[in-house]
Design a protein around this motif. Structure first.
Motif, PDB file in Angstrom:
ATOM      1  N   ARG A 104      17.792  68.889  38.128  1.00 19.33           N
ATOM      2  CA  ARG A 104      16.525  68.978  37.417  1.00 19.33           C
ATOM      3  C   ARG A 104      16.636  69.368  35.951  1.00 19.33           C
ATOM      4  N   ALA A 105      17.822  69.732  35.489  1.00 13.13           N
ATOM      5  CA  ALA A 105      18.022  70.005  34.062  1.00 13.13           C
ATOM      6  C   ALA A 105      18.338  68.724  33.287  1.00 13.13           C
ATOM      7  N   THR A 106      18.517  67.603  33.982  1.00 16.39           N
ATOM      8  CA  THR A 106      18.812  66.330  33.323  1.00 16.39           C
ATOM      9  C   THR A 106      17.519  65.675  32.847  1.00 16.39           C
ATOM     10  N   PRO A 107      17.642  64.636  32.003  1.00 16.62           N
ATOM     11  CA  PRO A 107      16.427  63.897  31.623  1.00 16.62           C
ATOM     12  C   PRO A 107      15.707  63.368  32.867  1.00 16.62           C
ATOM     13  N   LEU A 108      14.407  63.240  32.784  1.00 19.34           N
ATOM     14  CA  LEU A 108      13.581  62.904  33.933  1.00 19.34           C
ATOM     15  C   LEU A 108      14.004  61.601  34.617  1.00 19.34           C
ATOM     16  N   ASP A 109      14.328  60.571  33.856  1.00 20.71           N
ATOM     17  CA  ASP A 109      14.730  59.307  34.477  1.00 20.71           C
ATOM     18  C   ASP A 109      16.066  59.445  35.213  1.00 20.71           C
ATOM     19  N   THR A 110      16.978  60.255  34.692  1.00 19.38           N
ATOM     20  CA  THR A 110      18.241  60.529  35.380  1.00 19.38           C
ATOM     21  C   THR A 110      17.968  61.306  36.661  1.00 19.38           C
ATOM     22  N   LEU A 111      17.076  62.263  36.587  1.00 21.79           N
ATOM     23  CA  LEU A 111      16.691  63.043  37.764  1.00 21.79           C
ATOM     24  C   LEU A 111      16.160  62.125  38.873  1.00 21.79           C
ATOM     25  N   VAL A 112      15.332  61.172  38.507  1.00 17.38           N
ATOM     26  CA  VAL A 112      14.793  60.220  39.482  1.00 17.38           C
ATOM     27  C   VAL A 112      15.931  59.433  40.136  1.00 17.38           C
ATOM     28  N   GLU A 113      16.865  58.934  39.335  1.00 16.18           N
ATOM     29  CA  GLU A 113      18.006  58.180  39.878  1.00 16.18           C
ATOM     30  C   GLU A 113      18.829  59.029  40.837  1.00 16.18           C
ATOM     31  N   LYS A 114      19.099  60.265  40.465  1.00 16.82           N
ATOM     32  CA  LYS A 114      19.905  61.161  41.308  1.00 16.82           C
ATOM     33  C   LYS A 114      19.177  61.487  42.607  1.00 16.82           C
ATOM     34  N   ALA A 115      17.876  61.735  42.523  1.00 17.67           N
ATOM     35  CA  ALA A 115      17.099  62.048  43.733  1.00 17.67           C
ATOM     36  C   ALA A 115      17.076  60.854  44.687  1.00 17.67           C
ATOM     37  N   ALA A 141      20.417  75.522  40.502  1.00 22.20           N
ATOM     38  CA  ALA A 141      19.780  75.418  39.200  1.00 22.20           C
ATOM     39  C   ALA A 141      19.594  76.813  38.605  1.00 22.20           C
ATOM     40  N   GLN A 142      19.666  76.897  37.289  1.00 27.35           N
ATOM     41  CA  GLN A 142      19.479  78.188  36.635  1.00 27.35           C
ATOM     42  C   GLN A 142      18.020  78.582  36.693  1.00 27.35           C
ATOM     43  N   GLY A 143      17.789  79.865  36.694  1.00 26.68           N
ATOM     44  CA  GLY A 143      16.420  80.366  36.736  1.00 26.68           C
ATOM     45  C   GLY A 143      16.278  81.356  37.867  1.00 26.68           C
ATOM     46  N   ALA A 144      15.201  82.084  37.828  1.00 27.76           N
ATOM     47  CA  ALA A 144      14.975  83.127  38.831  1.00 27.76           C
ATOM     48  C   ALA A 144      14.743  82.521  40.197  1.00 27.76           C
ATOM     49  N   SER A 145      15.327  83.152  41.190  1.00 32.45           N
ATOM     50  CA  SER A 145      15.077  82.766  42.571  1.00 32.45           C
ATOM     51  C   SER A 145      14.256  83.855  43.232  1.00 32.45           C
ATOM     52  N   THR A 146      13.237  83.446  43.929  1.00 32.78           N
ATOM     53  CA  THR A 146      12.394  84.381  44.659  1.00 32.78           C
ATOM     54  C   THR A 146      12.177  83.811  46.054  1.00 32.78           C
ATOM     55  N   PRO A 147      11.780  84.628  46.998  1.00 32.81           N
ATOM     56  CA  PRO A 147      11.462  84.057  48.304  1.00 32.81           C
ATOM     57  C   PRO A 147      10.367  83.015  48.157  1.00 32.81           C
ATOM     58  N   CYS A 148      10.518  81.889  48.838  1.00 33.43           N
ATOM     59  CA  CYS A 148       9.538  80.805  48.694  1.00 33.43           C
ATOM     60  C   CYS A 148       8.155  81.194  49.179  1.00 33.43           C
ATOM     61  N   ALA A 149       8.059  82.162  50.058  1.00 31.36           N
ATOM     62  CA  ALA A 149       6.745  82.590  50.517  1.00 31.36           C
ATOM     63  C   ALA A 149       5.921  83.132  49.356  1.00 31.36           C
ATOM     64  N   GLU A 150       6.605  83.580  48.312  1.00 37.65           N
ATOM     65  CA  GLU A 150       5.917  84.112  47.144  1.00 37.65           C
ATOM     66  C   GLU A 150       5.842  83.113  46.001  1.00 37.65           C
ATOM     67  N   ALA A 151       6.538  81.976  46.114  1.00 40.50           N
ATOM     68  CA  ALA A 151       6.606  81.021  45.009  1.00 40.50           C
ATOM     69  C   ALA A 151       5.819  79.773  45.331  1.00 40.50           C
ATOM     70  N   GLY A 152       5.229  79.180  44.309  1.00 41.87           N
ATOM     71  CA  GLY A 152       4.560  77.906  44.488  1.00 41.87           C
ATOM     72  C   GLY A 152       3.235  78.035  45.202  1.00 41.87           C
ATOM     73  N   ALA A 153       2.614  76.897  45.406  1.00 43.68           N
ATOM     74  CA  ALA A 153       1.310  76.866  46.056  1.00 43.68           C
ATOM     75  C   ALA A 153       1.446  76.168  47.390  1.00 43.68           C
ATOM     76  N   THR A 154       0.670  76.594  48.332  1.00 46.08           N
ATOM     77  CA  THR A 154       0.648  75.943  49.630  1.00 46.08           C
ATOM     78  C   THR A 154      -0.797  75.638  49.970  1.00 46.08           C
ATOM     79  N   LEU A 155      -1.062  74.400  50.288  1.00 43.33           N
ATOM     80  CA  LEU A 155      -2.411  73.993  50.637  1.00 43.33           C
ATOM     81  C   LEU A 155      -2.494  73.858  52.143  1.00 43.33           C
ATOM     82  N   ALA A 156      -3.377  74.579  52.737  1.00 44.01           N
ATOM     83  CA  ALA A 156      -3.663  74.425  54.171  1.00 44.01           C
ATOM     84  C   ALA A 156      -5.160  74.228  54.239  1.00 44.01           C
ATOM     85  N   GLY A 157      -5.583  73.025  54.447  1.00 41.79           N
ATOM     86  CA  GLY A 157      -6.993  72.712  54.299  1.00 41.79           C
ATOM     87  C   GLY A 157      -7.274  72.696  52.817  1.00 41.79           C
TER      88      GLY A 157
END
Length: 165
Positions: A104-115, A141-157
């Motif tokens: 994910r630190a690569t250019p976006l089009d490279t990231l798409v190819e790798k994924a 990837a570099q950057g802070a790691s936290t438990p996923c339960a505390e990171a990001g958004a989760t939609l339930a309904g």
């Protein structure tokens, strides 16, 4: 570093994010998950997905991964494809997500190819005589790691948990 948003049928998005937390020993920063339940209002989910992209997007953009092309989550994700510096891929699997996190630190089009390469290379028939893969490693990837339960958004309904940048 590109942000990553997973939009999938509930509970797949959260489960994939939790797999990344297991692999990396914590959830890398800027990985969001939107679980779309059968009773979700697509209009509300689109609004929440747009808000998540704005929260997650970095200088090199954001990658949206969705589960099955043509289903409600991918139709929601497709709405994000017109946002500048955002790419959308359908058919997410764990190898695709791991590869996306790794590059994910690569250019976006490279990231798409790798994924995409990770997704297709991750689908293999395993036979008794098959040698193990040559390389299973990936530098987190570099950057802070936290438990996923505390990171990001989760939609339930239509409910979202607090987000962590």
């Amino acid at each position: 570093m590109a942000g990553i948003l997973i939009i999938a049928h509930a509970p797949l998005a959260t489960a994939l994010r939790e797999c990344i937390a297991h692999i990396y020993g914590g959830c890398p920063a800027r990985i969001g998950a939107l679980d779309v339940s059968p009773d979700s209002d697509p209009v509300e989910v689109v609004a929440q997905a747009n808000a998540e992209i704005e929260r997650l997007r970095e200088d090199n953009g954001a990658l949206v991964l969705t589960d099955m092309f043509g289903a409600t989550p991918s139709n929601i994700a497709a709405r994000l494809a017109s946002v500048p510096q955002v790419r959308v891929l359908a058919g997410v699997n764990l190898p695709m997500l791991v590869r996306a996190v790794c590059y994910r630190a690569t250019p976006l089009d490279t990231l798409v190819e790798k994924a995409l390469a990770g997704a297709s290379k991750g689908v293999q028939a395993i036979t008794p005589a098959m040698p193990p893969p040559a390389d299973l490693s990936c530098i987190p990837a570099q950057g802070a790691s936290t438990p996923c339960a505390e990171a990001g958004a989760t939609l339930a309904g239509a409910k979202m948990k607090p987000a962590d940048a």
